[in-house]
Write a protein that holds these residues in place. Structure first.
Motif, short mmCIF file in Angstrom:
data_model
loop_
_atom_site.label_atom_id
_atom_site.label_comp_id
_atom_site.label_asym_id
_atom_site.label_seq_id
_atom_site.Cartn_x
_atom_site.Cartn_y
_atom_site.Cartn_z
N LYS A 63 11.06 5.90 -1.40
CA LYS A 63 11.64 4.60 -1.08
C LYS A 63 12.64 4.72 0.06
CE LYS A 63 11.02 2.95 -5.77
NZ LYS A 63 11.68 2.54 -7.01
N ARG A 116 0.27 11.60 -5.75
CA ARG A 116 0.66 10.54 -4.83
C ARG A 116 2.11 10.21 -5.16
NH1 ARG A 116 -2.67 6.38 -6.11
NH2 ARG A 116 -1.07 5.31 -7.30
N ARG A 118 5.71 8.11 -3.94
CA ARG A 118 6.36 7.06 -3.14
C ARG A 118 7.79 7.48 -2.86
NH1 ARG A 118 5.66 1.55 -2.16
NH2 ARG A 118 3.76 1.65 -3.43
N HIS A 157 1.12 7.33 4.47
CA HIS A 157 1.08 6.03 5.12
C HIS A 157 2.30 5.24 4.66
CE1 HIS A 157 -0.98 5.07 1.29
NE2 HIS A 157 -0.41 3.90 1.43
N TRP A 158 2.59 4.19 5.41
CA TRP A 158 3.74 3.34 5.11
C TRP A 158 3.31 2.14 4.29
CZ3 TRP A 158 8.56 4.93 6.00
CH2 TRP A 158 8.75 5.97 6.91
N ASP A 159 4.15 1.77 3.34
CA ASP A 159 3.98 0.56 2.55
C ASP A 159 5.31 -0.19 2.66
OD1 ASP A 159 3.16 -1.39 0.77
OD2 ASP A 159 3.55 -0.17 -1.02
N GLY A 160 5.44 -1.02 3.68
CA GLY A 160 6.72 -1.65 3.97
C GLY A 160 7.70 -0.58 4.43
N HIS A 161 8.83 -0.47 3.74
CA HIS A 161 9.84 0.55 4.07
C HIS A 161 9.61 1.85 3.29
CE1 HIS A 161 12.35 -2.01 6.56
NE2 HIS A 161 12.19 -2.97 5.66
N ASP A 162 8.61 1.86 2.43
CA ASP A 162 8.35 3.05 1.60
C ASP A 162 7.26 3.91 2.23
OD1 ASP A 162 10.10 1.81 -0.11
OD2 ASP A 162 8.59 1.32 -1.63
N ILE A 177 4.27 6.55 1.43
CA ILE A 177 3.38 7.05 0.38
C ILE A 177 2.84 8.39 0.87
CG2 ILE A 177 1.35 6.60 -1.03
CD1 ILE A 177 3.65 4.53 -1.35
N GLU A 234 3.68 8.51 -8.40
CA GLU A 234 2.82 7.39 -8.78
C GLU A 234 1.52 7.82 -9.44
OE1 GLU A 234 2.30 4.98 -5.25
OE2 GLU A 234 4.06 3.81 -5.79
#
Length: 98
Positions: free
Chosen positions: A82, A78, A80, A5-10, A12, A69
């Protein structure tokens, strides 16, 4: 839970590792995680280091942009990534099949 899934521009990424494989490669889904085969053994952080390098290449980022992470001592991890510059074809294919 999806395998990414996306977390802003990152991005995961939830992955399941298979260490000591014959080649480094994405290998479809393992439950709700993307399976990644790595040639490194799961000792002394070798598989984690190879995972970082493999994902950096796959997503066209530097190794510093790939952060583990969770799951340092586990096959379930998990990660990330970036601001990935590229998405591997395997990730797009598994997204369509899930």
């Amino acid at each position: 839970m999806s395998h990414f899934h996306w977390d802003g521009h990152d991005l995961i990424l939830h992955c399941h590792l298979q260490p000591k494989a014959s080649a480094n490669a994405f290998a479809g889904l393992h439950g709700d995680r993307i399976k990644i085969r790595l040639t490194a053994p799961p000792v002394d952080g070798k598989a984690n280091a190879l995972l970082q390098a493999f994902l950096a290449t796959a997503f066209a980022v530097s190794k510093q942009h790939v952060c583990l992470e969770a799951g340092h001592q586990s096959r379930q991890k998990r990660v990330r990534i970036k601001d990935p510059q590229s998405l591997p074809t395997e990730l797009a294919l598994t997204a369509r099949s899930s």
